[in-house]
Design an enzyme around this catalytic site. Sequence first.
Site, PDB file in Angstrom:
ATOM      1  N   ASP B 107       0.847  -1.203   0.000  1.00  0.00           N
ATOM      2  CA  ASP B 107       0.000   0.000   0.000  1.00  0.00           C
ATOM      3  C   ASP B 107       0.876   1.245   0.000  1.00  0.00           C
ATOM      4  OD1 ASP B 107       0.731  -0.798   2.700  1.00  0.00           O
ATOM      5  OD2 ASP B 107      -0.632   0.773   3.435  1.00  0.00           O
ATOM      6  N   GLU B 172       0.097  -1.124   5.623  1.00  0.00           N
ATOM      7  CA  GLU B 172       1.202  -0.692   6.490  1.00  0.00           C
ATOM      8  C   GLU B 172       1.044   0.760   6.878  1.00  0.00           C
ATOM      9  OE1 GLU B 172       5.062   1.050   7.695  1.00  0.00           O
ATOM     10  OE2 GLU B 172       3.899   1.574   5.893  1.00  0.00           O
TER      11      GLU B 172
END
Lengths: 426, 426
Positions: B107, B172
Amino acid sequence: MTTPTPDFIEAIRATAASLRDELVADLRHLISTPSVTGEEGAVQEVVEAQYRRLGLEIDRWEPRVADLADWAEHVTEVENYDGRPNLVGVWPGAGGGRSIILNGHIDTVEPGDRENWTYDPYGAEIVGDRLYGRGSCDMKAGQIANQYAVRILQSLDVRLNGDVILQSTISEEDGGAGALAAVLRGYRADAAIITEPTELAVVPAQGGSLMFRIDVPGRSAHAATRNEGVSAIEKAALVLAGLLAFEQERNHSIDHPLYRDIANKIPINVGTLRAGTWPSSVPELAVMEGRAGLVPGEDLDTFKAQFLDRVEAIAAADDWLREHPPIVTFLTGQFAAADVPVDAPILTTLASAHKALTGAPPAMTAVTYGADMRHFVQAGGVPCVMYGPGDVRVAHYSNEFVPISEVVTVAETLALALCAWCGVAG
Amino acid sequence: MTTPTPDFIEAIRATAASLRDELVADLRHLISTPSVTGEEGAVQEVVEAQYRRLGLEIDRWEPRVADLADWAEHVTEVENYDGRPNLVGVWPGAGGGRSIILNGHIDTVEPGDRENWTYDPYGAEIVGDRLYGRGSCDMKAGQIANQYAVRILQSLDVRLNGDVILQSTISEEDGGAGALAAVLRGYRADAAIITEPTELAVVPAQGGSLMFRIDVPGRSAHAATRNEGVSAIEKAALVLAGLLAFEQERNHSIDHPLYRDIANKIPINVGTLRAGTWPSSVPELAVMEGRAGLVPGEDLDTFKAQFLDRVEAIAAADDWLREHPPIVTFLTGQFAAADVPVDAPILTTLASAHKALTGAPPAMTAVTYGADMRHFVQAGGVPCVMYGPGDVRVAHYSNEFVPISEVVTVAETLALALCAWCGVAG
């Protein structure tokens, strides 16, 4: 001006007392009809019906942006005023007397967070002498007091020589386009009274205001390495501190006779601050918006230049801001200050009437806020004062209220003042 | 560990060079597939195809909130992870060797204002050695370096003894739910490497962070009578100044061997400030959100208590705030710090491989930011270090880029380190 007889004063009092319930009912009707700036249509229907009950000659029109063009910078820019009529009701005099405008704006600010209200902002609830609600003191009470001044005289079969021009104008809260439009439509008179909440003080001077925006730059970085960045919030705090010092200096250096007793004559208020987009980033921009006050006699353009100079000086004292200067923008809503001479005849008339009714002379004070006075004075050349029920300190906040007894006193005072000003016929 | 022969090192270099174009193409494919946190579905399709090309055993699953319940306060709360699969690809070893996890989160943060970008954030443009784009260094480059470590060894017909577990994990940027879910699914190993951007430094310690919100009360009033009010912005500036003093004290008092060279070991960043609703009202509320850093060894709960005490002390020094105390809320995203011992075997292995490839030992440094390390260390008991291409200082900003040469170096280093760590079969 002749001294009113004690009997006449007593008759005014008695009539006002007999009309008190109707006055309260009419005021509650206005308060329970929301009229936030921009949405004045519904409440003007109510006011028009009230004006018609008084037999006034009605003029109802939607102001046109083009008609205000020459004065555009004195009001807030809008696309149009569709659905937002101004309303004027004239009680024609027999002739030969001085005319007067009794103005009240009909728009209100938003009620804000309902949770902060103990009372329904549109409930028009009565607790003791207090009538609560948004717009109660600012200034539907003033509008109703204007109407009841006429009503009292009509009940007493008094006919005046001069015209009484009642106005219910829109858009005061964002700059006074309604009052300005009424002036520009041709409504002038020998004096004007605005029944804004003054706690029964006679107010011959209003402050001006300059709305500003300051963009304070920073440099973004991740919070974990924040020393790589420059916090726009920290820099905005510097600018704020500098503006507060500027305010203090101006309070010391400005001298206006009517403002001597006011601790903060020209408040500089930073009202909003928006900075950053993410808790864990160093904010790269802080945007402050605020309002700086002026006293009558100060020139807007001169003050703007002083303001810009000061922000530049604040920036010059900081390594970052010197290289990345804050950007100042002046917003619409640049309101000049205004005053009338302290010996203006309308002041004397109003003060005498107040003293005759209440037994004591009214306080005479300046205010630091702006209102529609300036449009009458500057665009219309009409001497204008403010005198009305309620306390402006509760005006824009939760649990706004007006003391009903003050509304009645203002109606009585105005009735008596109208006789003195316009002359009684026959 | 045996010392690698110069021939083998040369073979790794030559193979990496021959694969460079493919590496760049694969990385560009990842960058051009947007994967802002919450929208990782599309990019995981691309990663899965890449894993399949490497012949890895694929495990793809959407984490379930219930499975993370015991660790909920360590990640950001979400309703579900539907459409957001985690992806693991295992290259099984022949047996008998140490296993390793090569993790990369997939991400990215938002691209932010496009006007600040010289390059299309999803254009994956190449200028000299730089590959530009959102997620380039944070950390699609790391994900690709992990894959190419395996690819290089496969090209050289190297078979390892220990398992290599490649991971492409979600979420994350808002707390690491993906890495945590992988740990809780049972993926453990004898060591883990996260190829976050460290500029090729070996990072055995990461800072922790505490996200906070502080509501600072004021008292509203009209700007024209601002002395009747209390500016929440001015009070927020006091709180900010107090927090900066707190940060300075903590920087002096905290001693962690790996953080001695870092000027601001535990940054306290106020990242956002929202105050007031109207330029001409005194703001009655200022809301600050920010992030405070911790070093490894500090306990989150202890620090929370210290933080609350400090805000209370700041308030106690001010007449208004003493009676109207700021309210502190700790937000989700409370990330513990983590470290591994500086003599941990994975550190030595990685440092040796780096030195063998580049001719010099890597820098060894701590970082003040948080990452997924803590999930491996704390939830998994897996010694974990970070080592990767690119500079974290450009990670979340416009014109993020990664030097392609560093991506290649990381792939080479990892290939060599895998041989040493997992053992070469046959």
